[in-house]
Design an enzyme around this catalytic site. Sequence first.
Site, short mmCIF file in Angstrom:
data_model
loop_
_atom_site.label_atom_id
_atom_site.label_comp_id
_atom_site.label_asym_id
_atom_site.label_seq_id
_atom_site.Cartn_x
_atom_site.Cartn_y
_atom_site.Cartn_z
N LEU A 144 0.85 -1.18 0.00
CA LEU A 144 0.00 0.00 0.00
C LEU A 144 0.90 1.23 0.00
CD1 LEU A 144 -2.70 -0.96 2.68
CD2 LEU A 144 -2.81 -1.28 0.19
N ASP A 145 0.47 2.28 -0.70
CA ASP A 145 1.22 3.52 -0.70
C ASP A 145 1.36 4.05 0.73
OD1 ASP A 145 1.23 3.33 -3.44
OD2 ASP A 145 -0.40 4.76 -3.73
N ARG A 146 2.35 4.87 0.94
CA ARG A 146 2.64 5.40 2.27
C ARG A 146 1.40 5.99 2.95
NH1 ARG A 146 7.19 7.91 4.90
NH2 ARG A 146 8.48 7.46 3.06
N ARG A 243 -5.39 5.52 -8.01
CA ARG A 243 -5.17 6.97 -8.00
C ARG A 243 -5.09 7.51 -9.43
NH1 ARG A 243 -0.16 7.54 -3.96
NH2 ARG A 243 -0.46 9.77 -4.40
#
Length: 309
Positions: A144-146, A243
Amino acid sequence: MTTIWSDGSRAKAFQEVQVPAHLNGRTLGALLEQICLLSPEEAEDLLDFGSVHVDGRRQTRSDFLLAKGSRVRIYWPWQGTARTYELDPKRLLYRDRWILAYNKEAGIPSQATPADAYNNLYAAVLRYLAAERHPAYAALHQRLDRDTTGVILLAVHKKANPGLGAAFQARRVKKIYLAWVAGSPFRDHWVTDRDIGRGKGAYRVCARHSGRPARTAFRVLFRDQDRALVEARPLTGRTHQIRLHLSSEGHPIVGDRLYGGDSAPARAEPLRLHAYRLELEHPVTRQPLRLKAPVPQDWPPVPPGTIPD
């Protein structure tokens, strides 16, 4: 030769040193002390933090012997070498002998960054497991992205690793995300089928057959003035897929500073993207699993029943 480089982000600033002849056969610690003017204690701390790489590989030992011409890169951690992140047992969603599911917080990388090998979820899981048994084992097949929150799943036993990896690779894991987006989509349901490529150091949506195929199914759950709550089901697993696809549709995720552009409302808000649910077959027991992470408490409220169980 010493080069200082930055892409404008303090988190990515680094210093690169080409090992000179007089340091051939000397230790990495000696280079950090002589070239970077660090004390032995500061050099050891930076190495232990995972911020030093030799010829593209992270090195943590000060007694590592250097060769003339090798390139040493020091990623300077702009927040220092504070070791602040540990796993919160209250955020564990599922745990057995084979796998572990966790509700990841915002602001935490899934794995080590070039400057910091300590403050990330994967390293924290290993430390958590090491307190129970030695040696600790963990394998990460999902990232998962930060700033994305929600369910992240790891194998914590070697026997579970091949099956879990195969499930993600073969797209047998059903992923459901929630996102608040800018504006109100004119459709209630749609599928975005646009390739994702990489150019000039960034990921982007591109024409068919000019990138990697990417496909995401979307459904509007709630509309509220200048934004909407959307359910996203990625049918492929590309970096930043949700996104990028939402941004390409003119509805960037609220708080997305990378792909939001000027149309993203309330840019001071955190990224409103949450990995809500994973559904899969247990890689060892073969029992069906349904792992769900509660929506973050700071998210905008919605009427009861808006978000499906």
